[in-house]
Design a protein around this motif. Structure first.
Motif, PDB file in Angstrom:
ATOM      1  N   GLN A 145       0.829  -1.210   0.000  1.00 45.75           N
ATOM      2  CA  GLN A 145       0.000   0.000   0.000  1.00 45.75           C
ATOM      3  C   GLN A 145       0.861   1.257   0.000  1.00 45.75           C
ATOM      4  O   GLN A 145       0.594   2.202  -0.742  1.00 45.75           O
ATOM      5  CB  GLN A 145      -0.924   0.019   1.216  1.00 45.75           C
ATOM      6  CG  GLN A 145      -2.049  -0.976   1.163  1.00 45.75           C
ATOM      7  CD  GLN A 145      -2.776  -1.092   2.496  1.00 45.75           C
ATOM      8  OE1 GLN A 145      -2.262  -0.721   3.547  1.00 45.75           O
ATOM      9  NE2 GLN A 145      -3.989  -1.629   2.448  1.00 45.75           N
ATOM     10  N   ALA A 146       1.891   1.284   0.834  1.00 42.50           N
ATOM     11  CA  ALA A 146       2.773   2.451   0.911  1.00 42.50           C
ATOM     12  C   ALA A 146       3.468   2.687  -0.431  1.00 42.50           C
ATOM     13  O   ALA A 146       3.594   3.831  -0.883  1.00 42.50           O
ATOM     14  CB  ALA A 146       3.796   2.269   2.026  1.00 42.50           C
ATOM     15  N   LYS A 147       3.884   1.612  -1.068  1.00 49.68           N
ATOM     16  CA  LYS A 147       4.538   1.726  -2.370  1.00 49.68           C
ATOM     17  C   LYS A 147       3.577   2.330  -3.398  1.00 49.68           C
ATOM     18  O   LYS A 147       3.937   3.234  -4.144  1.00 49.68           O
ATOM     19  CB  LYS A 147       5.010   0.342  -2.821  1.00 49.68           C
ATOM     20  CG  LYS A 147       5.834   0.336  -4.071  1.00 49.68           C
ATOM     21  CD  LYS A 147       6.306  -1.087  -4.355  1.00 49.68           C
ATOM     22  CE  LYS A 147       7.175  -1.147  -5.573  1.00 49.68           C
ATOM     23  NZ  LYS A 147       7.656  -2.509  -5.838  1.00 49.68           N
ATOM     24  N   ASP A 148       2.347   1.834  -3.413  1.00 50.29           N
ATOM     25  CA  ASP A 148       1.340   2.375  -4.331  1.00 50.29           C
ATOM     26  C   ASP A 148       1.060   3.849  -4.051  1.00 50.29           C
ATOM     27  O   ASP A 148       0.980   4.656  -4.979  1.00 50.29           O
ATOM     28  CB  ASP A 148       0.022   1.594  -4.225  1.00 50.29           C
ATOM     29  CG  ASP A 148       0.048   0.279  -4.972  1.00 50.29           C
ATOM     30  OD1 ASP A 148       1.000   0.041  -5.748  1.00 50.29           O
ATOM     31  OD2 ASP A 148      -0.890  -0.520  -4.779  1.00 50.29           O
ATOM     32  N   ILE A 149       0.909   4.194  -2.791  1.00 48.53           N
ATOM     33  CA  ILE A 149       0.631   5.584  -2.417  1.00 48.53           C
ATOM     34  C   ILE A 149       1.760   6.489  -2.882  1.00 48.53           C
ATOM     35  O   ILE A 149       1.535   7.548  -3.457  1.00 48.53           O
ATOM     36  CB  ILE A 149       0.407   5.709  -0.890  1.00 48.53           C
ATOM     37  CG1 ILE A 149      -0.915   5.049  -0.499  1.00 48.53           C
ATOM     38  CG2 ILE A 149       0.427   7.170  -0.446  1.00 48.53           C
ATOM     39  CD1 ILE A 149      -1.090   4.849   1.006  1.00 48.53           C
ATOM     40  N   PHE A 150       2.997   6.066  -2.638  1.00 50.89           N
ATOM     41  CA  PHE A 150       4.151   6.880  -3.017  1.00 50.89           C
ATOM     42  C   PHE A 150       4.240   7.065  -4.532  1.00 50.89           C
ATOM     43  O   PHE A 150       4.416   8.181  -5.027  1.00 50.89           O
ATOM     44  CB  PHE A 150       5.440   6.258  -2.480  1.00 50.89           C
ATOM     45  CG  PHE A 150       6.669   7.052  -2.801  1.00 50.89           C
ATOM     46  CD1 PHE A 150       6.968   8.208  -2.096  1.00 50.89           C
ATOM     47  CD2 PHE A 150       7.527   6.663  -3.820  1.00 50.89           C
ATOM     48  CE1 PHE A 150       8.106   8.963  -2.391  1.00 50.89           C
ATOM     49  CE2 PHE A 150       8.665   7.402  -4.127  1.00 50.89           C
ATOM     50  CZ  PHE A 150       8.950   8.556  -3.413  1.00 50.89           C
ATOM     51  N   TYR A 151       4.134   5.984  -5.278  1.00 45.37           N
ATOM     52  CA  TYR A 151       4.346   6.064  -6.722  1.00 45.37           C
ATOM     53  C   TYR A 151       3.146   6.612  -7.493  1.00 45.37           C
ATOM     54  O   TYR A 151       3.314   7.156  -8.579  1.00 45.37           O
ATOM     55  CB  TYR A 151       4.781   4.706  -7.288  1.00 45.37           C
ATOM     56  CG  TYR A 151       6.213   4.407  -6.933  1.00 45.37           C
ATOM     57  CD1 TYR A 151       7.249   5.123  -7.515  1.00 45.37           C
ATOM     58  CD2 TYR A 151       6.531   3.448  -5.987  1.00 45.37           C
ATOM     59  CE1 TYR A 151       8.573   4.879  -7.178  1.00 45.37           C
ATOM     60  CE2 TYR A 151       7.855   3.191  -5.644  1.00 45.37           C
ATOM     61  CZ  TYR A 151       8.859   3.911  -6.244  1.00 45.37           C
ATOM     62  OH  TYR A 151      10.170   3.672  -5.899  1.00 45.37           O
ATOM     63  N   LYS A 152       1.951   6.499  -6.943  1.00 43.97           N
ATOM     64  CA  LYS A 152       0.764   6.973  -7.667  1.00 43.97           C
ATOM     65  C   LYS A 152       0.429   8.438  -7.383  1.00 43.97           C
ATOM     66  O   LYS A 152      -0.471   8.983  -8.001  1.00 43.97           O
ATOM     67  CB  LYS A 152      -0.437   6.087  -7.354  1.00 43.97           C
ATOM     68  CG  LYS A 152      -0.304   4.706  -7.982  1.00 43.97           C
ATOM     69  CD  LYS A 152      -1.496   3.852  -7.705  1.00 43.97           C
ATOM     70  CE  LYS A 152      -1.328   2.501  -8.391  1.00 43.97           C
ATOM     71  NZ  LYS A 152      -2.444   1.603  -8.090  1.00 43.97           N
ATOM     72  N   ASN A 153       1.134   9.070  -6.456  1.00 39.09           N
ATOM     73  CA  ASN A 153       0.861  10.466  -6.145  1.00 39.09           C
ATOM     74  C   ASN A 153       2.100  11.295  -6.467  1.00 39.09           C
ATOM     75  O   ASN A 153       3.076  11.276  -5.726  1.00 39.09           O
ATOM     76  CB  ASN A 153       0.476  10.618  -4.667  1.00 39.09           C
ATOM     77  CG  ASN A 153      -0.085  11.989  -4.376  1.00 39.09           C
ATOM     78  OD1 ASN A 153       0.263  12.972  -5.020  1.00 39.09           O
ATOM     79  ND2 ASN A 153      -0.961  12.046  -3.391  1.00 39.09           N
ATOM     80  N   SER A 154       2.041  12.033  -7.554  1.00 37.97           N
ATOM     81  CA  SER A 154       3.206  12.806  -8.011  1.00 37.97           C
ATOM     82  C   SER A 154       3.621  13.888  -7.008  1.00 37.97           C
ATOM     83  O   SER A 154       4.764  14.335  -7.021  1.00 37.97           O
ATOM     84  CB  SER A 154       2.925  13.434  -9.372  1.00 37.97           C
ATOM     85  OG  SER A 154       1.809  14.296  -9.297  1.00 37.97           O
ATOM     86  N   LEU A 155       2.712  14.308  -6.131  1.00 34.17           N
ATOM     87  CA  LEU A 155       3.080  15.297  -5.112  1.00 34.17           C
ATOM     88  C   LEU A 155       4.182  14.777  -4.195  1.00 34.17           C
ATOM     89  O   LEU A 155       4.979  15.552  -3.680  1.00 34.17           O
ATOM     90  CB  LEU A 155       1.859  15.679  -4.260  1.00 34.17           C
ATOM     91  CG  LEU A 155       0.813  16.567  -4.911  1.00 34.17           C
ATOM     92  CD1 LEU A 155      -0.402  16.709  -3.996  1.00 34.17           C
ATOM     93  CD2 LEU A 155       1.396  17.927  -5.235  1.00 34.17           C
TER      94      LEU A 155
END
Length: 163
Positions: free
Chosen positions: A48-58
């Motif tokens: 989940q953390a990996k997805d959150i990091f990579y899917k949010n360009s901010l």
């Protein structure tokens, strides 16, 4: 879509705690920094953390920092991927104690986690070793994945290759 998050991420004093090739050791940043910082810490499972990091360009805007892998998790009632992976709470405690240059912060924050684990162990929970430990010692009792990518990652864990 998230103006408050965008404002925080664009602030030059904002850090994001997420390991990787681009990340600077947090201890180095703490030594060089004289101004207060804002730190973003992503909470979730590893995937989940990996997805959150990579899917949010901010999240690519703040300076990316990581912890030096020198401590083992105290969250012994949960299986971690490697021996040096920490829970979100542990990461926050270590990061705050580094930034504030005060080791007692870490001890204070982690005391409830230690109490939780102790209570659980006294009432039937078992100590969980990391997946890395289980694989290296021939104790991994689950079927090996059929997915070649997952199988390769497990092979890298056994061979001490940083993933």
């Amino acid at each position: 879509r998230y103006p408050e998050l965008a404002t925080v991420c664009k602030n030059p004093n904002t850090l994001i705690l997420y390991p990787g090739a681009e990340a600077t050791n947090l201890e180095e940043v703490a030594v060089m920094s004289s101004s207060p910082s804002v730190m973003i810490i992503i909470d979730g499972t590893w995937s989940q953390a990996k997805d959150i990091f990579y899917k949010n360009s901010l999240f690519r805007l703040p300076k990316q920092v990581q912890l030096k892998p020198s401590v083992s998790s105290q969250y012994v009632i949960r299986t971690q991927p490697t021996n040096t992976c920490l829970s979100t709470l542990e990461c926050a405690a270590v990061a705050l104690s580094i930034m504030e240059k005060n080791k007692s912060i870490q001890e204070t924050i982690l005391h409830p986690l230690q109490a939780l684990c102790s209570f659980q162990l006294q009432h039937g929970a078992q100590i969980h070793h990391s997946k890395e430990h289980l694989l290296k010692n021939g104790l991994y009792d689950k079927p090996m994945p059929k997915n070649k990518r997952k199988l390769k990652r497990m092979e890298l864990l056994v061979n001490n290759v940083k993933i």
